[in-house]
Design an enzyme around this catalytic site. Structure first.
Site, PDB file in Angstrom:
ATOM      1  NE  ARG A  61     -10.359  -7.437  -0.315  1.00  0.00           N
ATOM      2  CZ  ARG A  61     -11.229  -6.694   0.346  1.00  0.00           C
ATOM      3  NH1 ARG A  61     -12.503  -6.727  -0.003  1.00  0.00           N
ATOM      4  NH2 ARG A  61     -10.863  -5.910   1.344  1.00  0.00           N
ATOM      5  CE  LYS A 103      -3.863  -2.466   2.022  1.00  0.00           C
ATOM      6  NZ  LYS A 103      -4.490  -2.666   0.702  1.00  0.00           N
ATOM      7  CD  GLU A 132      -2.623   6.686   4.357  1.00  0.00           C
ATOM      8  OE1 GLU A 132      -2.550   6.292   3.175  1.00  0.00           O
ATOM      9  OE2 GLU A 132      -3.673   6.627   5.042  1.00  0.00           O
TER      10      GLU A 132
END
Length: 452
Positions: free
Chosen positions: A294, A116, A199
């Site tokens: 997905r 990620k 983040e």
């Protein structure tokens, strides 16, 4: 079209995929662990192959056993559902090498977004707005320099995971060092990789996402969903279309900005099949957080408002067909809300394994709409919820011409949904649905904390 597909999953999503395949005239193969020998998904497939002992790593997560089961059954394709092997590029590649079609995105697209932190860099280079954060992975004392450049508070996240696992808030340097260590340990245990990244932490954002569908030549969006009602970074209630762009007043420009960003993100990695681009909405700014390679748990709300069967489309694209629709054919009708019904203590939020003495949903649990209600279930009365897997029992979806109508149907359905023998989070869902703040659309990721 395939003759036979293997469903590499269990519970409600395995039942969901079996239903879609049956509608296409495709035979299905279930796989099961020793704990699931008599499970509902096994009964609903045409045949079944045993994988191994109950622990997931010895059964559903064993890629070699799953591929061997496909070969044994003569399955031409494997649908991974969500969770387990669904986002493992190595498994998708192994399928390709074995001559078995993986019903999902190509391995290259999965690799591009698997890490990620790496995906953030890809999206930033493609012009997709990302949450301010670290340039890559961080570790130990080295996290401090990145932290000061970004600014506190921060969210420490596992680079190789999802579902809220391996996420922790840090408000200062001391908390950051502890969080990096704790999240690395949890990431290693959960995903086999201890890499984490940072983040900026927003105290009360909204969580919105774009459903993507592509066939290798054409990439579409199927609108926006709202997933702001969460507990411990895990979704509890989802809606389509996203309430954030409807209440208290319509914000079509911001919604269109989100949809464009979702398409841009998917095209940046050559995405195909079904996927979801997830974003945070902070004021009038959208920030990319991840692309899930997905099908999502919440896909039924998109199906409700578009009238499309996402799983059938997944299978058709994987079989080499082009999408039968273009962007201009996608129409939104009404509003839909989904509640995830879990076997868990509604106060302590701990799993509640045991035998289900009564399972009585408001409408038949066949995945079809009955009077604006749909129930997708993986259990029935008499089944046992074990501690080995996710505690999701069923998904309740309410659809109406308006959001107010959907909420009214949802409230009535929740009141009549009865489960005995295990504790469930139905009481929490009833409180959410009855909340005036929910009715007004005043949502963010800390909604449940205020509800308490």
């Amino acid at each position: 079209m395939f003759r036979k597909i293997l469903i590499a999953n269990r519970g409600e999503i395995a039942c969901r995929v079996a239903r879609a395949a049956r509608a296409l005239g495709v035979r299905t193969v279930a796989v099961y662990s020793d704990a699931d020998e008599r499970a509902l998904h096994v009964e609903q497939c045409d045949e079944a192959v045993r994988l191994g002992p109950a622990p997931a790593r010895e059964s559903y997560l064993d890629a070699g056993k799953v591929l061997a089961a496909a070969r044994q059954a003569g399955a031409e394709a494997i649908h991974p559902g969500y969770g387990f092997l669904s986002e493992q590029a190595e498994f998708a590649q192994a399928c390709a090498e074995a001559g078995v079609v993986f019903v999902g995105p190509p391995p290259g697209a999965m690799r591009a977004i698997k890490d990620k932190a790496q995906a953030r860099a890809v999206m930033r280079d493609a012009g997709v707005p990302v949450v301010p954060g670290s340039e890559g992975h961080v570790a130990g004392e080295g996290a401090l320099d990145e932290a000061h450049a970004i600014g506190f508070p921060l969210l420490v996240k596992a680079a190789g995971g999802g579902g809220g696992i391996g996420m922790q808030v840090a408000n200062d340097e001391a908390e950051l060092i502890k969080a990096v260590r704790a999240c690395s340990d949890r990431a290693r245990a959960s995903f086999g990789k201890d890499a984490v990244y940072l983040e900026r932490y927003f105290p009360a954002p909204r969580h919105v996402e774009v459903q993507i569908l592509g066939d290798g030549r054409l990439t579409l969006h199927l609108g926006a969903r709202e997933c702001s009602i969460q507990r411990r970074h895990q979704k509890v209630v989802e809606e389509a279309p996203a309430t954030a762009f409807e209440l208290p007043a319509p914000r079509p420009r911001l919604r269109d900005e989100l949809l464009r960003a979702g398409l841009l993100a998917a095209r940046a990695v050559g995405y195909a099949n079904a996927g979801t681009c997830e974003f945070l909405l902070v004021g009038d700014h959208v920030y990319f957080i991840e692309l899930n390679a997905r099908l999502q748990v919440e896909h039924p709300v998109t199906e409700a408002v578009t009238g499309l069967d996402l799983v059938q489309l997944q299978i058709r694209v994987a079989a080499g067909e082009h999408l039968p629709i273009g962007q201009g054919d996608v129409r939104m009708q009404g509003h839909a809300i989904e509640c995830r019904v879990n076997a868990e203590d509604p106060v302590k939020f701990l799993p509640s394994p045991g035998r289900i003495a009564r399972f009585d949903p408001p409408v038949p649990a066949d995945g079809l709409f009955h009077g604006g209600l749909r129930v997708d279930a993986g259990y029935r009365a008499g089944d046992t919820v074990t501690p080995f897997y996710d505690s999701l029992l069923a998904k309740l979806v309410a659809h109406g011409e308006t959001r107010a109508e959907a909420i009214a149907r949802l409230r009535a359905a929740l009141d009549s949904f009865a489960v005995e023998g295990v504790k469930t989070n139905l009481p929490l869902h009833r409180r959410i649905a009855a909340s005036e703040a929910f009715a007004r659309g005043e949502l963010d990721t800390h909604f449940i904390e205020r509800l308490n």
